[in-house]
Design an enzyme around this catalytic site. Sequence first.
Site, mmCIF file in Angstrom:
data_model
loop_
_atom_site.group_PDB
_atom_site.id
_atom_site.type_symbol
_atom_site.label_atom_id
_atom_site.label_comp_id
_atom_site.label_asym_id
_atom_site.label_seq_id
_atom_site.Cartn_x
_atom_site.Cartn_y
_atom_site.Cartn_z
ATOM 1 N N SER A 46 0.835 -1.200 0.000
ATOM 2 C CA SER A 46 0.000 0.000 0.000
ATOM 3 C C SER A 46 0.868 1.247 0.000
ATOM 4 O O SER A 46 0.589 2.204 -0.724
ATOM 5 C CB SER A 46 -0.913 0.012 1.228
ATOM 6 N N GLU A 47 1.906 1.260 0.834
ATOM 7 C CA GLU A 47 2.847 2.383 0.856
ATOM 8 C C GLU A 47 4.268 1.919 1.108
ATOM 9 O O GLU A 47 4.496 0.924 1.819
ATOM 10 C CB GLU A 47 2.467 3.416 1.925
ATOM 11 N N THR A 48 5.187 2.681 0.544
ATOM 12 C CA THR A 48 6.621 2.542 0.777
ATOM 13 C C THR A 48 7.126 3.923 1.172
ATOM 14 O O THR A 48 6.738 4.926 0.561
ATOM 15 C CB THR A 48 7.335 2.056 -0.492
ATOM 16 N N HIS A 77 -0.715 4.550 8.471
ATOM 17 C CA HIS A 77 0.112 3.406 8.875
ATOM 18 C C HIS A 77 1.569 3.603 8.470
ATOM 19 O O HIS A 77 2.471 3.186 9.211
ATOM 20 C CB HIS A 77 -0.493 2.075 8.366
#
Length: 288
Positions: A46-48, A77
């Site tokens: 979802s995210e880096t 998050h």
Amino acid sequence: MVRHRFRQVDVFSSEPLGGNPVAVVHDADDLTDAQMAAFARWTNLSETTFLLTPERAGADYRLRIFTPGSELPFAGHPTLGSAHAWLEDGGSPASEGLVVQECGAGLVTISRRDGLAFAAPPLVRSGPVAAEDVSRAAAALGIGVDAIVSATWVDNGPGWMGLVLDSAETVLALRPRWSEFGDLELGVVGPHAAGGEAHVEVRAFCPGLGIDEDPVTGSLNAGLAMWLTDAGSPLPLPPSYVAAQGTVMGRRGRVHIDREADGTIWVGGATRTTIEGTVDLGREGGQR
């Protein structure tokens, strides 16, 4: 070849592999936008995130946040997971008990008192949703407009539209029609029966960001908490409550919300490192 220290941190679950992982790259000042975006596409999380030297006074570090499809000014998050990684790597905050993160949304305060929790940033868009947008959201979710109890904008960066449905069971039964989404980023919430561990069930649908459904979403829960703990809420929630998320995806996310008397909302949850090592991001654009 330049290697960077790397951690993958699971966020919002006390059970191993039960939350939402974020990939965190340390000391990333030397990386280009193209390298960051390429790594985010490659991880397909979802995210880096990328930890950099702060530029604003009062910040302990600066954070850039990428989905597989774009860069975000803020996300929840990744904020908690990156703070966890920075502290575990030896980061020393300037203020006792607090970490201050600089990101595209400004300065975000993270409390260390009982685990990690971030102070919800202000909304960049709020208020009622136009009828035509509610109709678009209903079509994307595969439900009738009359199934939506209430809708409002709860956008603190990613673009969230918040929707209340009648129950957690209705939320869990949703089968989205991805071809109908367009640019919509939808956060859906419904109440659990009284007496359980979680007060509400939440789902986050964001195909425009490169991920169809996000397992557990701090930014969405922050925006929903601003709405649902306020006077006149269509789903009145207590100042402190627990949101479950990720159930349909086989996760066991738990987001802990605490609203203080002054209106400050803290969004917290468990964090743990699951992968630690180094990563080779290659040259700009991934070319060698």
